[in-house]
Design an enzyme around this catalytic site. Sequence first.
Site, short mmCIF file in Angstrom:
data_model
loop_
_atom_site.label_atom_id
_atom_site.label_comp_id
_atom_site.label_asym_id
_atom_site.label_seq_id
_atom_site.Cartn_x
_atom_site.Cartn_y
_atom_site.Cartn_z
N ASP A 287 0.89 -1.16 0.00
CA ASP A 287 0.00 0.00 0.00
C ASP A 287 0.93 1.21 0.00
O ASP A 287 1.85 1.28 0.83
CB ASP A 287 -0.87 -0.03 1.27
CG ASP A 287 -1.91 1.07 1.27
OD1 ASP A 287 -1.67 2.14 0.67
OD2 ASP A 287 -2.96 0.87 1.90
N CYS A 356 -7.26 7.72 -15.42
CA CYS A 356 -8.07 7.44 -16.61
C CYS A 356 -9.51 7.86 -16.32
O CYS A 356 -10.44 7.09 -16.46
CB CYS A 356 -7.99 5.97 -17.00
SG CYS A 356 -8.45 4.84 -15.69
C1 LIG Z 1 -5.25 2.70 -12.81
S1 LIG Z 1 -4.69 1.20 -12.17
C2 LIG Z 1 -3.04 1.20 -12.72
C3 LIG Z 1 -2.80 0.85 -14.17
C4 LIG Z 1 -1.33 0.69 -14.50
N1 LIG Z 1 -0.53 1.84 -14.12
C5 LIG Z 1 -1.08 0.40 -15.97
O1 LIG Z 1 -0.70 1.30 -16.72
O2 LIG Z 1 -1.24 -0.76 -16.37
C6 LIG Z 1 -4.54 1.60 -10.47
C7 LIG Z 1 -3.79 0.60 -9.60
O3 LIG Z 1 -3.65 1.17 -8.30
C8 LIG Z 1 -3.54 0.14 -7.36
N2 LIG Z 1 -3.77 0.77 -6.04
C9 LIG Z 1 -4.94 1.24 -5.55
N3 LIG Z 1 -4.74 1.77 -4.32
C10 LIG Z 1 -3.43 1.64 -4.03
C11 LIG Z 1 -2.61 1.98 -2.90
N4 LIG Z 1 -3.13 2.57 -1.82
N5 LIG Z 1 -1.29 1.68 -2.95
C12 LIG Z 1 -0.76 1.06 -4.04
N6 LIG Z 1 -1.47 0.72 -5.12
C13 LIG Z 1 -2.79 1.00 -5.13
C14 LIG Z 1 -4.57 -0.86 -7.84
O4 LIG Z 1 -4.27 -2.16 -7.37
C15 LIG Z 1 -4.44 -0.75 -9.37
O5 LIG Z 1 -3.62 -1.77 -9.88
#
Ligand SMILES: C[S@@+](CC[C@H](N)C(=O)[O-])C[C@H]1O[C@@H](n2cnc3c(N)ncnc32)[C@H](O)[C@@H]1O
Length: 429
Positions: A287, A356
């Site tokens: 996280d 996005c």
């Molecule tokens: C928009 S997606 C990312 C897409 C990726 N960057 C790509 O281009 O393929 C957002 C990601 O944020 C992660 N996420 C959400 N909250 C988070 C947190 N508190 N810490 C780390 N990762 C987190 C989710 O698991 C998800 O995979």
Amino acid sequence: MAADILGNVVYKKRPLDGEFDAASGHSGLRALAGNDRSLVRAILGAALRHRGEISIILDRLLDRGIPEKTGRVLDILHVAIAQMLYLDIPDRAAVSLAVEHAGADRRARPYKGLVNGVLRRLGREREDVTADIDADTVNTPDWLMESWLAAYGAETAREIARAHQTEAALDLTVKSDPQGWAERLGGQIVGAGSVRLTRKGPVEAIEGFEDGEWWVQDAAAALPVHLLGDLRGVKAADLCAAPGGKTAQLAAAGAEVTAVDISKGRLKRLTENMARLGLTVRTIASDLRNFAPDEPFDAVLLDAPCGATGTIRRHPDLPWTKQAYDIEKLSEIQSDLLDRTVGWVKPGGVIVYCTCSLEPEEGEAQAAAFAERRAGQVRLEPIEASEVGGLGHLITETGYLRCLPCHEAGAGTDLKGMDGFFAARFRRL
Ligand SMILES: C[S@@+](CC[C@H](N)C(=O)[O-])C[C@H]1O[C@@H](n2cnc3c(N)ncnc32)[C@H](O)[C@@H]1O
């Protein structure tokens, strides 16, 4: 199956992709052959993309609405109408299946005759019943349409909603030689060197997949990494990295990448993707609110979790599973994560924030508030059209990147459509 999944999506707010997940999705789908699964998916795509129109049509066909506690009657009707009006399925097939389904459902059984009558009437009076429906606006829930009206004005809001009626093209990011790959695959160059294909069918069958020469990534999603400049030898953090579209870009451009994501499952997919592409990155499952790098990075990309309303063309369930409240909650997380990036980048280093999303709370407003809160520590660095394939219409006056699903994806072409995306670039002082 489609009626059942439609209910899960609309009432239980389960994501459509999740229902189709081989391991954790709808159990009934596992027993279906590939082409039947594709048909279920196509029916759901049509039922969700046209949900507003179908609801109006049903209002016109049903004098007194549908009583409560009728089991799946409403979902059965939605799915049948989607087949009759938006898919190449003969009326009699859709109607008889719907009637049979209603008869097999204990609570829907008493309404079998109604299902039959309503659908047959639609078949007979199709033109009258479907007349004068403003398809551009009625398929979007009010809270979303209002958000786009306020942010982009009436004409653009309508164009955005219209863009959601059609599926997105298949865009690939190639490791190198986009022009050569575009010629080889019969595609066209869009965005900043993405290759757009119009073909259908499994991506695994396309030349270059096995050899890891490219990966699927919308032309808009590929733009934020270009804002980080020359990446050769740069220590870059890819925050919220999975499934790794941007990680792959960073690594392919020569960066030394640390990819962080909260989800172990999604990071596993990222690792598999990197293995196919022959790219090496360091992954950390954490996280970000507990993350502390050993030393600051030269460049940080934060692709924050968001409402994803820029991807409705690919995920037609989103308008029916998300609510304004979700955007509010997510925007709190975004500002928290954005604040943390300041301590993770070296002075002189660059931070790119992107989502996005079409909602300004997750884009323009977020970036502006960050610049103000952190005025002594970061400076907004406006984005130039030349950094995003010369597509000047994607750059706002402030110097943000703002992509909309109705935007042209290629300069001087009719290559319409890209994911809705926002990006802003900051320099650490
Ligand atoms: C928009 S997606 C990312 C897409 C990726 N960057 C790509 O281009 O393929 C957002 C990601 O944020 C992660 N996420 C959400 N909250 C988070 C947190 N508190 N810490 C780390 N990762 C987190 C989710 O698991 C998800 O995979």
